[in-house]
Write an enzyme that holds these catalytic residues in place. Structure first.
Site, PDB file in Angstrom:
ATOM      1  CG  LEU A  47     -36.513  15.083  35.142  1.00 43.46           C
ATOM      2  CD1 LEU A  47     -37.576  15.586  35.995  1.00 43.46           C
ATOM      3  CD2 LEU A  47     -35.644  16.245  34.830  1.00 43.46           C
ATOM      4  CB  ALA A  92     -32.385   6.190  35.247  1.00 41.81           C
ATOM      5  CB  ALA A  93     -34.025   4.536  40.588  1.00 46.35           C
ATOM      6  CE  LYS A  96     -40.360   5.768  41.326  1.00 47.55           C
ATOM      7  NZ  LYS A  96     -40.195   5.947  42.904  1.00 47.55           N
ATOM      8  CG  ASP A 138     -34.371   5.028  48.977  1.00 47.47           C
ATOM      9  OD1 ASP A 138     -32.987   4.998  49.437  1.00 47.47           O
ATOM     10  OD2 ASP A 138     -34.684   4.902  47.974  1.00 47.47           O
TER      11      ASP A 138
END
Length: 519
Positions: free
Chosen positions: A151, A153-154, A173, A305
């Protein structure tokens, strides 16, 4: 000077290599010479560019400003390429820099912002490996379905949609497998390189960035800590019916895997999505401001954040109400009581344009003689607007250009400030800038209602603190009455603003005007 820069860069490379290998700090299999060399080479090229491009150009001239902007842009692009190549912690730090609008030159923030959409993706095999190691089972044993395409990507992890054996739809996650091992080594490398650059440019003060990464990365890499933060903020803000925080499924969560309730919606800066789905942009902006004012001023526990991918909006088809969905709870700032009170009083002074108190509380927060610059950094307004009162007029296009150009002109003073203020302030500045970016995208920036909400929270926080420190019943009653009066005045002013902007208010004003002229 250029020769000295190259010598120092070479010395840093050699010293880093000898130290890392000699102390077994580095495993060549996951942190090889190419990775270290890439960082050293990029730092050396950027340093050399600044030294040589501006050497013989008169400071302050139009040519100097033009060339400096070009060097900023080239350097930002090189830094972005380094972050994309080294991934992990480098992308995380690059994203942090990209969020510092009004604090860093626009060439850097504009160039580094793309890192939010260029994060790496782990392969299916790597994902299976992490789940197998942490949960002791294969994906097919845990899930009826598991979508291969993430869904999102970090820099540190990616999220997949899945369905558990009992039918619950969840978001999974999963941490990138090599990030944990590489993070401390990446930070060490950055620290060495920044120390070398500081030897060449004494005014270069970016060690605060490394210090923040050292403190925050271990917390962000512990997903159990993220789960606890999510539950804490959900309980803390339970009175806000418009807020949704995904539920955590602890039985299938570890330090590297986090299972949570699946929630979806449009990104909070997607104005077109809101208009298409009948969501009031101004209401979302107001509610987001309420959330963060409550977190910062009243509770001192702040989600740091809030970039658009972590804040979603959705309209409930049954009730017609719009919700804010808050995601990614890995990074929170806990504010000390003394810091929170000084920060509350500073904002009250800024809203009232009380310059004596602005100076007093800015100094208490470490700004020293740079308090005018500090006030401008906090509010993202010009000093003229701060003096006049930041709630008196919206930000104009010309003022916005002025602020952004000043970020480049005052970079040495800004970096000095960032090194002097309490560490708690750094993430708040980043949070402020991310929220301003959302307001800018929605065209709702700096409305009067946002300052009223901030004032309410500051008054409540200061009054609660004063009551807790008072042993006199008379004094506590006096504080409560003063608080009630102040909040009543804010409500009255809010009513005035509403009437002024409504049809009824326009009719009343027109009627009174006609009455005045007729007499």
């Amino acid at each position: 000077m250029a020769r000295r820069a190259l010598k120092l860069a070479s010395l840093a490379a050699a010293a880093s290599g000898i130290y890392l290998y000699g102390n077994k700090f580095m495993d060549p299999n996951d942190f090889g010479v190419v990775r270290v060399g890439r960082a050293i080479a990029t730092t050396a090229v950027i340093t050399y560019d600044y030294l040589t491009s501006l050497r013989n150009v008169p400071y302050g001239s139009e040519e100097y400003d033009f060339l400096k902007s070009q060097v900023h842009l080239r350097s930002a692009e090189r830094l972005r390429e380094l972050c994309c190549a080294n991934r992990g912690t480098f992308i995380k730090v690059g994203q942090h820099l990209g969020a510092l609008d009004y604090l860093l030159p626009e060439e850097y923030t504009r160039t580094l912002k793309v890192l939010h959409s260029q994060a790496p993706q782990s392969t299916r095999q790597e994902i299976e490996q992490v789940i197998r190691e942490d949960l002791g089972k294969e994906i097919k044993e845990l899930f009826v379905s598991f979508e291969d395409t993430p869904l999102g990507a970090a820099s540190l992890a990616q999220v997949h949609k899945a369905v558990l054996q009992d039918g619950r739809t969840v978001a999974v996650k999963i941490q990138h497998p090599k990030v944990q091992a590489q993070s401390s080594k990446d930070i060490f490398l950055m620290e060495v390189l920044l120390l070398v650059v500081k030897q060449i440019f004494p005014d270069f003060e970016f060690m605060w960035l490394v210090e923040e990464a050292k403190k925050n990365l271990p917390l962000e890499l512990d997903f159990l800590n993220e789960g606890r933060n999510a539950e804490k903020v959900a309980q803390m803000l339970k009175n806000f019916e418009f807020l949704k925080v995904p539920r955590i499924y602890w039985e299938l969560s570890t330090r590297r895997v986090l299972l949570m309730e699946f929630m979806e919606g449009g990104q909070v800066n997607d104005k077109a999505y809101m208009e298409k789905n009948g969501i009031d942009v101004n209401e979302i902006s107001r509610n987001l401001g309420k959330l963060y004012s409550e977190m910062i001023f009243v509770n001192g526990f702040v989600h740091c954040d809030p970039h658009p991918g972590n804040v979603l909006v959705k309209k409930c088809p049954d009730s017609g109400k719009a919700y804010i969905i808050l995601l990614d709870h890995g990074l929170y700032q806990v504010l000390s009581e003394s810091f929170r009170m000084d920060y509350c009083r500073l904002w009250l002074a800024l809203i009232k344009a009380d310059m004596k108190r602005v100076q007093k509380y800015s100094r208490r927060l470490g700004a020293g003689d740079l308090y005018p610059l500090f006030a401008c950094m906090l509010t993202a307004r010009s000093w003229e607007s701060v003096n006049r009162g930041i709630d008196q007029s919206p930000v104009s296009a010309s003022e916005d250009v002025e602020i952004r150009s000043n970020a480049a002109a005052y970079l040495p003073q800004i970096t000095q400030l960032l090194n002097n203020v309490p560490r708690q302030m750094l993430l708040l500045l980043k949070t402020n800038d991310l929220l301003r970016g959302i307001e800018s995208a929605l065209h709702t920036r700096a409305s009067a209602s946002s300052f009223l909400n901030m004032s309410r929270c500051c008054i409540r926080a200061v009054s609660t603190y004063q009551r807790s420190k008072s042993h006199s019943l008379y004094r506590r009653v006096h504080i409560s009455l003063t608080e009630a009066l102040s909040l009543w005045q804010i409500n009255l002013y809010e009513l005035f603003l509403w009437l002024k902007g409504s049809r009824l208010g326009s009719w009343v004003i027109a009627f009174l005007s006609r009455m005045h002229h007729s007499t």
